[in-house]
Design an enzyme around this catalytic site. Structure first.
Site, PDB file in Angstrom:
ATOM      1  N   ASP A   7       0.813  -1.250   0.082  1.00  0.00           N
ATOM      2  CA  ASP A   7       0.224  -0.066  -0.100  1.00  0.00           C
ATOM      3  C   ASP A   7       1.055   1.320  -0.014  1.00  0.00           C
ATOM      4  O   ASP A   7       2.049   1.040   0.229  1.00  0.00           O
ATOM      5  CB  ASP A   7      -1.012  -0.005   1.267  1.00  0.00           C
ATOM      6  CG  ASP A   7      -1.866   1.353   1.239  1.00  0.00           C
ATOM      7  OD1 ASP A   7      -2.126   1.652   0.375  1.00  0.00           O
ATOM      8  OD2 ASP A   7      -2.021   1.756   2.553  1.00  0.00           O
ATOM      9  N   ASP A   9      -0.293   5.110   1.428  1.00  0.00           N
ATOM     10  CA  ASP A   9      -0.029   5.988   2.373  1.00  0.00           C
ATOM     11  C   ASP A   9      -0.283   5.180   3.723  1.00  0.00           C
ATOM     12  O   ASP A   9      -0.922   4.282   4.021  1.00  0.00           O
ATOM     13  CB  ASP A   9      -1.585   6.661   2.303  1.00  0.00           C
ATOM     14  CG  ASP A   9      -1.486   7.660   1.054  1.00  0.00           C
ATOM     15  OD1 ASP A   9      -0.426   8.286   0.667  1.00  0.00           O
ATOM     16  OD2 ASP A   9      -2.446   7.577   0.120  1.00  0.00           O
TER      17      ASP A   9
END
Length: 265
Positions: A7, A9
């Site tokens: 991922d 953020d």
């Protein structure tokens, strides 16, 4: 070769509080939208997958009317304009260096690249923003080896598994041959829903969330000469000693399917 999928953020860098939040607030100011999210308010907004979706969440009928947004087309155009500006502001913050990479990211990426693993990012954030964070976190040379799946490439965003299913198809990898690094319960649900073994590196906004179903939960990936990784949940006995290594990720991949499979949280 196995694949290591991140991922963006909260995983590659601590982007939410020091990047996305001020970028949203600056954008609202620029467009004369009378909204400024506090850290506490934004902690709720991060549970909404996608920046445009977070912006849309503020548009009550009365606010939309006060901004002259009198139909769905006007709302859609405004959201697109706001989001373009927000991405510009955010990229500037990334490039300014205010959001350093999280511990262990550059190290584990180098290890995986040297071992021939495929590398990818799967994120609901806009692709230009993701690529900016990635390059800042691992350097341009390593970033060039990543496949990036981001933004609106799928219609259903996390916690739906769609972006991870897309990544698997495009990479040509079976779920049992990929490890995901996530930081949120929504991201974990998306990855586990795609049948992926998932390591969670908790962030400031997600530490209190439910990570049932994760293969490993740690404070960070850790660096030998920096912040050490603390195991918060270790159901398979990987026992990271200060750092999560590529060997530990391989150990998770080597688990029998019946051992890995757990009910999606």
């Amino acid at each position: 070769m196995p694949a290591l999928i991140f991922d963006c953020d909260g995983v590659l860098a601590d982007t939410e509080q020091y990047g996305h939040l001020p970028a949203f607030n600056q954008t609202f100011t620029d467009f004369h939208v009378p909204v400024q999210w506090s850290v506490q308010e934004y902690a709720e907004k991060v549970k909404i997958g996608g920046g445009k979706e977070r912006m849309r969440s503020i548009l009550t009928p009365s606010l939309a009317e006060s901004l002259g947004l009198r139909d769905d087309d006007a709302v859609d155009r405004a959201i697109l304009s706001w989001h373009r500006r927000k991405t510009e502001v955010y990229k500037g913050l990334v490039e300014s260096g205010v959001m350093p990479a999280r511990p262990g990211i550059a190290r584990i990426v180098q290890e995986a690249h040297d071992a021939g693993w495929m590398l990818a990012v799967a994120s609901t954030s806009a692709e230009p923003a993701v690529r900016a964070v990635l390059a800042h976190a691992v350097g341009d040379d390593l970033a060039a080896h990543f496949s990036v799946f981001a933004g609106d490439v799928v219609s259903a965003k996390k916690p739906a598994p769609d972006i991870y299913l897309l990544a698997l198809r495009e990479l040509g990898v079976e779920p049992q041959d990929a490890v995901v690094v996530e930081d949120s319960a929504n991201g974990l649900r998306a990855a586990v829903g795609a049948g992926l073994r998932t390591v969670v590196t908790v962030s400031g906004f997600t530490r209190g969330e439910d990570f049932a179903g994760a293969a490993l939960v740690v404070s960070s990936l850790g660096d030998p000469d920096g912040e050490q990784a603390e195991a918060l949940a270790d159901p398979h006995g990987v026992r990271p000693s200060g750092v999560v290594t590529l060997a530990a990720l391989q150990e998770l991949l080597d688990l029998p399917a019946a051992t890995h499979e757990t009910e999606t949280p």
